[in-house]
Design a protein around this motif. Structure first.
Motif, PDB file in Angstrom:
ATOM      1  N   SER A 141       0.837  -1.190   0.000  1.00  0.00           N
ATOM      2  CA  SER A 141       0.000   0.000   0.000  1.00  0.00           C
ATOM      3  C   SER A 141       0.875   1.244   0.000  1.00  0.00           C
ATOM      4  O   SER A 141       2.087   1.173   0.242  1.00  0.00           O
ATOM      5  N   THR A 216       0.070  -2.864  11.101  1.00  0.00           N
ATOM      6  CA  THR A 216      -1.205  -2.909  10.376  1.00  0.00           C
ATOM      7  C   THR A 216      -1.045  -2.342   8.978  1.00  0.00           C
ATOM      8  O   THR A 216      -1.544  -2.900   7.993  1.00  0.00           O
ATOM      9  N   GLY A 220      -1.218  -5.516   6.922  1.00  0.00           N
ATOM     10  CA  GLY A 220      -2.650  -5.587   6.694  1.00  0.00           C
ATOM     11  C   GLY A 220      -3.382  -6.264   7.839  1.00  0.00           C
ATOM     12  O   GLY A 220      -2.790  -6.727   8.813  1.00  0.00           O
ATOM     13  N   THR A 262      -6.745  -9.725  -1.391  1.00  0.00           N
ATOM     14  CA  THR A 262      -6.068  -8.654  -0.662  1.00  0.00           C
ATOM     15  C   THR A 262      -6.376  -7.342  -1.353  1.00  0.00           C
ATOM     16  O   THR A 262      -6.152  -7.204  -2.553  1.00  0.00           O
ATOM     17  N   THR A 264      -6.596  -2.805  -0.874  1.00  0.00           N
ATOM     18  CA  THR A 264      -6.144  -1.638  -0.131  1.00  0.00           C
ATOM     19  C   THR A 264      -7.323  -0.698   0.072  1.00  0.00           C
ATOM     20  O   THR A 264      -7.963  -0.278  -0.891  1.00  0.00           O
ATOM     21  N   VAL A 269      -4.221  -2.244   4.317  1.00  0.00           N
ATOM     22  CA  VAL A 269      -4.378  -3.449   3.507  1.00  0.00           C
ATOM     23  C   VAL A 269      -5.298  -4.406   4.251  1.00  0.00           C
ATOM     24  O   VAL A 269      -5.080  -4.712   5.419  1.00  0.00           O
ATOM     25  N   ASN A 271      -6.741  -8.192   4.249  1.00  0.00           N
ATOM     26  CA  ASN A 271      -6.687  -9.555   3.731  1.00  0.00           C
ATOM     27  C   ASN A 271      -8.090 -10.133   3.874  1.00  0.00           C
ATOM     28  O   ASN A 271      -8.436 -10.710   4.900  1.00  0.00           O
TER      29      ASN A 271
END
Length: 455
Positions: A141, A216, A220, A262, A264, A269, A271
């Protein structure tokens, strides 16, 4: 230091416009001369740093490919050594064929992360900046890429250096005042040491506090989209993914297993896992999917609990609301283009964050983005401040912080300056290990083990 000259393919393995073979070491220019003929006739060893030459790669009298040779002279190169980068046509065969010619000319195959490791060993970068290189490569990202780039440019090192230098000055003053009482050295005061400790504690604690947020952004959040059948989960999955990842029909139970992707969302991000609709069923196959969905829900880092604005809450919805209490959750009220029959007051009493969307029309994505960033704690994320990249760095900062707190407590309990000095020196050692200024070969090898070959 004297190392073997090494070489590796530095671009991704596959077809592309160009492929780059990097050569680094004392004999990089001489090795390049053995397999590269420039159109101008100038040898690579005659080229100045930061200049390029067009020519052909050859071996045993046979032309292999056209190429551009780019020369970097030590110490003004990525590795701090003489470096030649040969840019040929991209492709699995050609790049490997050129690499083979370079190896046959005298270079050794580079190990994983060896170029960046040499940059570290030659003092071009510290260990935190080296670790940022792989974070840049793997960034998923904009936020992750910006954070890694800031660390690569020294944002974290500057913070650590500030704390380390303050502690070093204080430790030196303590030692000098204790060891040379007959000299005209300013007396160490408790207040001055506490002031140094408080400043270090504030900075180190700030780094630790931002660690989870940084992770994070970097890795993600494992996110589950859950709700009863036909509530619009798959449509939301497709809305966030930007394409038709999940099958969407009006038939309840269409999604029978977990569909993953996945995506953004803002600087976060996700998942994503689109799960089977939660309900009681006699369908054996659908039941397996529902059991998997419930298990995934219990383990997720974020739940997008989806509700149908046009239908009243049923038992499955109540069960989902109850599950949402145990994990970070956002209630997604879907189908807002239809008349409201949903008890939103009940949902709002049990789930803090609520977003209203019409997934079929694409409305509400921005509101969902803001809610995700808020619950993830990234809405005020500032990568330029420098963030810790991994557990190795976090542990070093935590140990340094504990030692500084120990030093401050020792002062407040009336212990001697000798005991305080020991704790401050322990903190300094942890920070030196963090940056790689004082660390074991084992730690260095572990850091570069995760790199790809060619970087």
């Amino acid at each position: 230091m004297n190392y073997d000259t090494v070489a590796a393919i530095s671009t991704a393995q596959g077809e592309g416009g160009i492929g780059v073979i990097r050569i680094s070491g004392d004999n990089a220019l001489q090795i390049a001369d053995k397999i590269f003929n420039s159109i101008s006739g100038k040898k690579v060893t005659e080229m100045k740093g930061y200049t390029a030459s067009f020519g052909k790669i050859f071996e045993n009298g046979e032309d292999i490919d056209e190429a551009v040779a780019l020369v970097f002279k030590a110490p003004h190169s990525y590795t701090g050594e003489d470096v030649v980068e040969l840019s040929c046509h991209g492709g699995l065969y050609i790049t490997k064929r050129v690499l083979r010619a370079v190896l046959n000319a005298g270079a050794a195959p580079a190990q994983a992360g060896e170029f960046t490791k040499r940059a570290f060993l030659n003092g071009k970068i510290d260990l935190t900046e080296a670790e940022a290189v792989i974070d840049i490569i793997s960034a998923k990202s904009r936020g992750a890429a910006r954070a890694a780039l800031c660390v690569k440019e020294g944002a974290l090192r500057k913070k650590i250096d500030g704390v380390k230098n303050d502690l070093l000055s204080q430790a030196a003053h303590l030692s000098a005042w204790a060891d040379y009482p007959e000299e005209d050295i300013a007396e160490v005061t408790v207040d001055s040491v506490i002031e140094t400790c408080d400043s270090a504690i504030k900075c180190l604690q700030s780094l630790l506090d931002s660690y989870d947020c940084g992770q994070t952004v970097k890795k993600g959040i494992d996110t589950v989209i859950a709700g009863r059948p036909n509530v619009g989960k798959s449509t939301i999955m497709n809305l966030l993914s930007g394409y038709e990842k999940s099958i969407v029909t009006d038939i309840p139970g269409t999604t029978r297993d977990i569909v993953e992707d996945t995506v953004t969302v803002g600087d976060v991000v996700l998942n994503l896992s689109d799960t089977a609709g939660l309900r009681d069923t006699d369908d054996a196959v659908e039941k397996i999917g529902i059991d998997r969905a419930r298990k995934r829900l219990e383990q997720c880092g974020l739940l997008l609990a989806v509700f149908d604005n046009s239908r009243e809450l049923d038992e499955d919805d109540y069960n989902l609301i109850e599950s949402a209490k145990s994990v970070p959750s956002i209630a997604v009220i879907n189908k807002t283009d239809l008349d409201n029959k949903l008890d939103i007051k009940y949902i709002s009493k049990n789930i803090k964050y609520i977003v209203y969307i019409s997934a079929i029309n694409g409305d509400g994505r921005d509101d969902l983005t803001k809610a995700v960033e808020k619950i993830a704690g990234t809405q005020n994320f500032n990568p330029s401040e420098g963030v810790l990249s991994n557990e190795r760095q976090r542990i070093a900062v935590k140990n340094a912080l504990d030692s500084v707190i120990e030093a401050k407590n020792a002062l407040e309990f009336g212990m001697t300056f000798d005991a305080v000095t020991v704790s401050i020196e322990d903190a300094i050692s942890q920070l030196l290990e963090l940056t790689g200024e004082r660390t074991s070969d084992e730690v260095v090898d572990r850091v570069f083990h995760n790199f790809c070959v060619g970087k």
